[in-house]
Design a protein around this motif. Structure first.
Motif, PDB file in Angstrom:
ATOM      1  N   SER A  13      -1.046  -2.523  10.465  1.00 52.57           N
ATOM      2  CA  SER A  13       0.363  -2.118  10.370  1.00 52.57           C
ATOM      3  C   SER A  13       0.578  -1.102   9.264  1.00 52.57           C
ATOM      4  CB  SER A  13       1.250  -3.337  10.129  1.00 52.57           C
ATOM      5  OG  SER A  13       1.243  -4.165  11.256  1.00 52.57           O
ATOM      6  N   LYS A  36      -0.141 -14.581  12.963  1.00 51.86           N
ATOM      7  CA  LYS A  36       1.066 -14.174  13.684  1.00 51.86           C
ATOM      8  C   LYS A  36       1.405 -15.129  14.822  1.00 51.86           C
ATOM      9  CE  LYS A  36       0.783  -9.235  12.661  1.00 51.86           C
ATOM     10  NZ  LYS A  36       0.616  -7.886  13.240  1.00 51.86           N
ATOM     11  N   ASP A  59       6.741  -5.484   8.044  1.00 52.94           N
ATOM     12  CA  ASP A  59       6.522  -5.307   9.467  1.00 52.94           C
ATOM     13  C   ASP A  59       6.268  -6.665  10.100  1.00 52.94           C
ATOM     14  OD1 ASP A  59       6.047  -3.654  11.876  1.00 52.94           O
ATOM     15  OD2 ASP A  59       4.003  -4.446  11.695  1.00 52.94           O
ATOM     16  N   ASP A  60       7.045  -6.994  11.096  1.00 59.68           N
ATOM     17  CA  ASP A  60       6.870  -8.239  11.840  1.00 59.68           C
ATOM     18  C   ASP A  60       6.907  -9.461  10.911  1.00 59.68           C
ATOM     19  OD1 ASP A  60       6.564  -9.712  14.166  1.00 59.68           O
ATOM     20  OD2 ASP A  60       4.382  -9.508  14.218  1.00 59.68           O
TER      21      ASP A  60
END
Length: 79
Positions: A13, A36, A59-60
């Motif tokens: 990322s 994740k 990010d995420d």
């Protein structure tokens, strides 16, 4: 629970954000992909690159940092 993960390479990322290409983190990227899937804790990833500024990216749900490196701060200093 919060986890600070210090790595010696730039994971995907952040690599995409900085260099517009994927990294080659291999097992570290695989571990991140597993994280994740279940997200049992808050993750902050810190890596080192030669930079004269601190970079923070989220990010995420994962926070990435690249702190200012000592070598980039002292480029013009003679010892």
């Amino acid at each position: 629970m919060k986890v600070l993960w210090i790595v010696n390479s730039v994971l995907n990322s952040l690599s995409k954000h900085l260099y517009n290409k994927e990294s080659n983190g291999l097992w570290m990227q695989a571990l991140l992909n597993d994280y994740k899937k279940n997200r049992d804790f808050d993750l902050v990833i810190v890596t080192t690159i030669k930079t004269n500024k601190t970079i923070k990216m989220i990010d995420d749900g994962i926070t990435y940092y690249t702190p200012t490196t000592f070598s980039s701060m002292t480029q013009d200093v003679q010892f």
